[in-house]
Design a protein around this motif. Structure first.
Motif, PDB file in Angstrom:
ATOM      1  N   VAL A   1      -1.434 -34.231  19.986  1.00 37.46           N
ATOM      2  CA  VAL A   1      -1.235 -33.322  18.855  1.00 37.46           C
ATOM      3  C   VAL A   1       0.219 -32.875  18.796  1.00 37.46           C
ATOM      4  CG1 VAL A   1      -1.928 -31.126  17.842  1.00 37.46           C
ATOM      5  CG2 VAL A   1      -3.634 -32.581  18.942  1.00 37.46           C
ATOM      6  N   ALA A   2       0.799 -32.573  19.955  1.00 37.71           N
ATOM      7  CA  ALA A   2       2.206 -32.164  19.984  1.00 37.71           C
ATOM      8  C   ALA A   2       3.099 -33.278  19.442  1.00 37.71           C
ATOM      9  CB  ALA A   2       2.608 -31.809  21.419  1.00 37.71           C
ATOM     10  N   PHE A   3       2.789 -34.519  19.806  1.00 40.55           N
ATOM     11  CA  PHE A   3       3.583 -35.650  19.318  1.00 40.55           C
ATOM     12  C   PHE A   3       3.449 -35.804  17.808  1.00 40.55           C
ATOM     13  CE2 PHE A   3       3.706 -40.203  18.220  1.00 40.55           C
ATOM     14  CZ  PHE A   3       5.017 -40.483  18.562  1.00 40.55           C
ATOM     15  N   ALA A   4       2.210 -35.738  17.302  1.00 37.60           N
ATOM     16  CA  ALA A   4       1.995 -35.868  15.858  1.00 37.60           C
ATOM     17  C   ALA A   4       2.658 -34.735  15.093  1.00 37.60           C
ATOM     18  CB  ALA A   4       0.498 -35.909  15.558  1.00 37.60           C
TER      19      ALA A   4
ATOM     20  N   ALA B   1      -8.059 -42.573   3.347  1.00 41.27           N
ATOM     21  CA  ALA B   1      -9.394 -43.142   3.518  1.00 41.27           C
ATOM     22  C   ALA B   1      -9.400 -44.255   4.567  1.00 41.27           C
ATOM     23  CB  ALA B   1      -9.904 -43.687   2.188  1.00 41.27           C
ATOM     24  N   LEU B   2      -8.209 -44.793   4.901  1.00 42.59           N
ATOM     25  CA  LEU B   2      -8.113 -45.878   5.877  1.00 42.59           C
ATOM     26  C   LEU B   2      -7.846 -45.371   7.283  1.00 42.59           C
ATOM     27  CD1 LEU B   2      -5.900 -48.341   3.790  1.00 42.59           C
ATOM     28  CD2 LEU B   2      -8.395 -48.338   4.011  1.00 42.59           C
ATOM     29  N   LEU B   3      -7.896 -44.043   7.475  1.00 48.06           N
ATOM     30  CA  LEU B   3      -7.553 -43.489   8.782  1.00 48.06           C
ATOM     31  C   LEU B   3      -8.470 -43.997   9.897  1.00 48.06           C
ATOM     32  CD1 LEU B   3      -6.594 -39.785   8.040  1.00 48.06           C
ATOM     33  CD2 LEU B   3      -5.125 -41.588   8.905  1.00 48.06           C
ATOM     34  N   LYS B   4      -9.701 -44.385   9.541  1.00 48.35           N
ATOM     35  CA  LYS B   4     -10.594 -44.898  10.575  1.00 48.35           C
ATOM     36  C   LYS B   4     -10.149 -46.261  11.078  1.00 48.35           C
ATOM     37  CE  LYS B   4     -14.660 -42.435   8.825  1.00 48.35           C
ATOM     38  NZ  LYS B   4     -16.045 -42.578   8.290  1.00 48.35           N
ATOM     39  N   LYS B   5      -9.315 -46.953  10.313  1.00 53.77           N
ATOM     40  CA  LYS B   5      -8.912 -48.294  10.670  1.00 53.77           C
ATOM     41  C   LYS B   5      -7.494 -48.364  11.244  1.00 53.77           C
ATOM     42  CE  LYS B   5     -11.791 -50.240   6.975  1.00 53.77           C
ATOM     43  NZ  LYS B   5     -11.811 -51.105   5.764  1.00 53.77           N
ATOM     44  N   ILE B   6      -6.774 -47.272  11.203  1.00 54.68           N
ATOM     45  CA  ILE B   6      -5.412 -47.275  11.714  1.00 54.68           C
ATOM     46  C   ILE B   6      -5.269 -46.216  12.785  1.00 54.68           C
ATOM     47  CG2 ILE B   6      -4.414 -48.139   9.572  1.00 54.68           C
ATOM     48  CD1 ILE B   6      -3.627 -45.347   8.838  1.00 54.68           C
ATOM     49  N   ASN B   7      -4.240 -46.352  13.582  1.00 58.64           N
ATOM     50  CA  ASN B   7      -3.983 -45.421  14.672  1.00 58.64           C
ATOM     51  C   ASN B   7      -3.077 -44.299  14.161  1.00 58.64           C
ATOM     52  OD1 ASN B   7      -3.243 -44.090  17.005  1.00 58.64           O
ATOM     53  ND2 ASN B   7      -3.030 -45.962  18.211  1.00 58.64           N
ATOM     54  N   PRO B   8      -3.543 -43.038  14.147  1.00 62.63           N
ATOM     55  CA  PRO B   8      -2.711 -41.947  13.634  1.00 62.63           C
ATOM     56  C   PRO B   8      -1.387 -41.794  14.368  1.00 62.63           C
ATOM     57  CG  PRO B   8      -4.995 -41.239  13.806  1.00 62.63           C
ATOM     58  CD  PRO B   8      -4.909 -42.578  14.465  1.00 62.63           C
ATOM     59  N   SER B   9      -1.391 -42.015  15.701  1.00 61.75           N
ATOM     60  CA  SER B   9      -0.161 -41.859  16.469  1.00 61.75           C
ATOM     61  C   SER B   9       0.879 -42.911  16.097  1.00 61.75           C
ATOM     62  CB  SER B   9      -0.455 -41.922  17.972  1.00 61.75           C
ATOM     63  OG  SER B   9      -1.001 -43.186  18.323  1.00 61.75           O
ATOM     64  N   VAL B  10       0.420 -44.086  15.670  1.00 63.20           N
ATOM     65  CA  VAL B  10       1.342 -45.124  15.204  1.00 63.20           C
ATOM     66  C   VAL B  10       1.801 -44.826  13.785  1.00 63.20           C
ATOM     67  CG1 VAL B  10       1.558 -47.573  14.648  1.00 63.20           C
ATOM     68  CG2 VAL B  10       0.342 -46.870  16.717  1.00 63.20           C
ATOM     69  N   THR B  11       0.889 -44.323  12.951  1.00 60.81           N
ATOM     70  CA  THR B  11       1.206 -44.060  11.550  1.00 60.81           C
ATOM     71  C   THR B  11       2.264 -42.973  11.405  1.00 60.81           C
ATOM     72  OG1 THR B  11      -1.046 -44.691  10.954  1.00 60.81           O
ATOM     73  CG2 THR B  11       0.225 -43.490   9.309  1.00 60.81           C
ATOM     74  N   VAL B  12       2.181 -41.911  12.211  1.00 62.41           N
ATOM     75  CA  VAL B  12       3.165 -40.832  12.084  1.00 62.41           C
ATOM     76  C   VAL B  12       4.568 -41.332  12.429  1.00 62.41           C
ATOM     77  CG1 VAL B  12       1.520 -38.957  12.442  1.00 62.41           C
ATOM     78  CG2 VAL B  12       2.642 -39.998  14.433  1.00 62.41           C
ATOM     79  N   VAL B  13       4.645 -42.302  13.339  1.00 62.58           N
ATOM     80  CA  VAL B  13       5.954 -42.889  13.662  1.00 62.58           C
ATOM     81  C   VAL B  13       6.440 -43.760  12.508  1.00 62.58           C
ATOM     82  CG1 VAL B  13       7.179 -44.444  15.220  1.00 62.58           C
ATOM     83  CG2 VAL B  13       5.513 -42.816  16.135  1.00 62.58           C
ATOM     84  N   LEU B  14       5.523 -44.542  11.930  1.00 61.26           N
ATOM     85  CA  LEU B  14       5.908 -45.421  10.829  1.00 61.26           C
ATOM     86  C   LEU B  14       6.417 -44.627   9.621  1.00 61.26           C
ATOM     87  CD1 LEU B  14       3.051 -48.113  10.941  1.00 61.26           C
ATOM     88  CD2 LEU B  14       5.409 -48.328  11.747  1.00 61.26           C
ATOM     89  N   VAL B  15       5.748 -43.531   9.282  1.00 60.63           N
ATOM     90  CA  VAL B  15       6.194 -42.763   8.119  1.00 60.63           C
ATOM     91  C   VAL B  15       7.530 -42.077   8.402  1.00 60.63           C
ATOM     92  CG1 VAL B  15       3.860 -42.438   7.245  1.00 60.63           C
ATOM     93  CG2 VAL B  15       4.829 -40.726   8.774  1.00 60.63           C
TER      94      VAL B  15
ATOM     95  N   PHE C   1      -2.160 -36.045   7.014  1.00 62.87           N
ATOM     96  CA  PHE C   1      -3.538 -36.447   7.257  1.00 62.87           C
ATOM     97  C   PHE C   1      -3.710 -36.992   8.672  1.00 62.87           C
ATOM     98  CE2 PHE C   1      -4.144 -36.456   2.599  1.00 62.87           C
ATOM     99  CZ  PHE C   1      -5.337 -35.763   2.550  1.00 62.87           C
ATOM    100  N   CYS C   2      -2.713 -37.720   9.164  1.00 64.50           N
ATOM    101  CA  CYS C   2      -2.778 -38.215  10.542  1.00 64.50           C
ATOM    102  C   CYS C   2      -2.757 -37.063  11.536  1.00 64.50           C
ATOM    103  CB  CYS C   2      -1.622 -39.166  10.806  1.00 64.50           C
ATOM    104  SG  CYS C   2      -1.757 -40.756   9.962  1.00 64.50           S
ATOM    105  N   LEU C   3      -1.952 -36.049  11.257  1.00 58.87           N
ATOM    106  CA  LEU C   3      -1.933 -34.865  12.123  1.00 58.87           C
ATOM    107  C   LEU C   3      -3.296 -34.176  12.104  1.00 58.87           C
ATOM    108  CD1 LEU C   3      -0.541 -32.721  13.858  1.00 58.87           C
ATOM    109  CD2 LEU C   3       0.303 -31.671  11.750  1.00 58.87           C
ATOM    110  N   ASP C   4      -3.887 -34.040  10.914  1.00 64.76           N
ATOM    111  CA  ASP C   4      -5.215 -33.427  10.819  1.00 64.76           C
ATOM    112  C   ASP C   4      -6.240 -34.218  11.628  1.00 64.76           C
ATOM    113  OD1 ASP C   4      -4.079 -31.602   9.136  1.00 64.76           O
ATOM    114  OD2 ASP C   4      -4.921 -32.433   7.293  1.00 64.76           O
TER     115      ASP C   4
END
Length: 467
Positions: free
Chosen positions: A279-282, A338-352, A388-391
């Motif tokens: 959570v701290a990382f996100a 809606a695709l959050l179940k298929k992707i890794n939130p910790s990777v997505t926050v870095v990508l954005v 949304f990834c943080l949530d």
């Protein structure tokens, strides 16, 4: 009577009967159209209420928060349309920048300092949250009415103070709303899904309200502000009518934003829970897109007026393009959630975060309409999808008893990042245009390096000293 007089009388009667028949037919047509419109409005209203209350949202009270957010975002859209055509375009740029910077420092930075105290302050009162949310709406209603008088009078020393007060109240609403959503979850709902539904209602509110506010602004910017006043009054009533569960904190604890804080309880006996590393990382990663969002709002409003790219378009059109691209990006982020179940939130926050830095770099190197619109689109998408990834990470890793505290405190940290970005956007020079965009790139890229470096350091195994 002569035959000519009789003929004229007959013709007059014929015309009169025709007009009467036409009038009755027109009246029936108008009445029929009114009935059709009324039926359509009632049908749309029923469908909207059914959608808002679906899947147990009506029983839990989440639908009331959805209605509130609809009117809140509709009011924000009306204010943005009014100020875009008045605050930034009726005052000389140098004077406007100076006043906005002054009031940003005097108004928003104290808010950033006091904001971390909002959650603990409200926790001390049994009926604090509903009234706090309502207060943010009522304050904006009052300020919008005052702004309408100031703008119609064409000059007022409180014009910028009131405008920024509306902005601060909007950010305060975001903090207080974050603590309300976890308390209104229907059975089987996740926080991500609930926040997504609330966000969609906000998008619909802005889409419905923006054309109406635009029509009102044709009569003058003060009329779109008066329209916003009415929306915020309705939102105030909606806030007061939120369920009592919003005020409840039974069984909850407090999330500590320091991972090394080992104190077990607060002075009032509430359980302390250190923030989980994921959570701290996100949260740290999300501060980058929020910073860029605040920066672009303040910087672009003046940059596109004073130093627009060579395109032949007016400053108003250019700002509309960038803002529209940001709104589209935000909508795409909501859809992508809606695709959050298929992707890794910790990777997505870095990508954005990296995408934001790349878009800022392209805008700085190739300053033009296309790349500024791309920057707005990327910033909107990154802010929405990152949140949304943080949530999702909070919902996954934080115990339920402290999730409300986690959302309130994380939103506070993000608002602080937004404020700092806005202040830097005001402080930077507008010429050359690429300088400010290069600073934005350097800030976001530097923050990305810091976030990734901290993650790599945390992942290293710690050596224990030899006995």
């Amino acid at each position: 009577m002569s035959s000519h007089g009789t003929d004229r009388t007959d013709r007059a009667r014929t015309v009169g009967r025709g007009l009467g028949t036409g009038a009755r037919a027109a009246a029936r047509g108008v009445a029929g159209a009114g009935r059709v419109t009324g039926r359509m409005s009632r049908t749309i209203g029923r469908q909207a209420r059914r959608a808002a209350g679906a899947q147990g949202a009506e029983q839990s009270g989440l639908n009331r928060l959805i209605y509130l957010h609809f009117f809140n975002t509709a009011g924000d859209a009306a204010v943005a349309i009014s100020l875009a055509g008045s605050l930034f375009f009726q005052v000389p740029s140098g004077e406007a920048r100076g006043q906005v910077a002054l009031f940003l420092g005097l108004t928003m930075l104290p808010f950033a300092i006091v904001a971390p105290l909002i959650g603990p302050f409200l926790d001390r009162f049994s009926h604090g949250r509903r009234w706090a949310i309502g207060a943010t709406q009522a304050l904006r209603a009052f300020l919008c009415w005052g702004l309408a008088s100031a703008i119609s009078g064409e000059s007022s020393p409180w014009l910028f103070a009131a405008a920024l007060g509306v902005l601060v109240s909007s950010k305060a609403y975001g903090v207080t709303r974050a603590a309300a959503v976890p308390r209104l979850l229907p059975q089987g709902f996740t926080l991500v899904k609930a926040n997504g539904r609330v966000s969609v209602s906000g998008m619909v509110g802005a889409a419905v309200s923006a054309p109406l506010a635009g029509l009102a602004s044709l009569a003058g910017p003060e009329w779109s502000l008066r329209y916003a006043f009415l929306l915020f009054v309705v939102a105030t009533v909606c806030a007061i009518r939120l369920p009592q569960a919003v005020d409840s904190s039974a069984g909850e604890g407090t999330l500590v934003l320091r991972e090394d804080d080992s104190r077990p309880t607060t002075p009032r006996g509430r359980i302390r829970t250190p923030i989980p590393p994921a959570v701290a990382f996100a949260l740290r990663a999300n501060c980058g897109p929020r910073f860029l969002s605040g920066f672009l709002l303040m910087f672009m409003a003046f940059l596109l007026r004073e130093n627009p790219p060579e395109s032949g378009l007016s400053a108003e059109v250019l700002i509309g393009l960038v803002v529209g691209a940001a709104g589209l990006g935000n909508a795409l982020g909501v859809a992508a959630a809606a695709l959050l179940k298929k992707i890794n939130p910790s990777v997505t926050v870095v990508l954005v975060l990296v995408a934001d830095a790349a878009a800022a770099l392209l805008a700085a190197l190739f300053y033009g309409v296309v790349f500024l619109a791309l920057l707005g689109l990327t910033a909107g998408l990154a802010q929405s999808l990152g949140k949304f990834c943080l949530d999702a990470t909070i919902q996954r890793d934080v115990p339920e008893r402290v999730q409300a505290s986690a959302f309130a405190r994380s939103d506070t940290a993000l608002q602080v990042a937004w404020v700092l970005g806005g202040f830097i956007g005001i402080a930077l020079p507008l010429d050359p245009a690429r300088l400010g965009l290069a600073v934005a790139f350097a800030a976001v890229a530097g923050w990305a390096v810091f976030v990734l470096g901290g993650r790599a350091q945390a992942a290293r195994p710690r050596r224990t000293p030899a006995a």
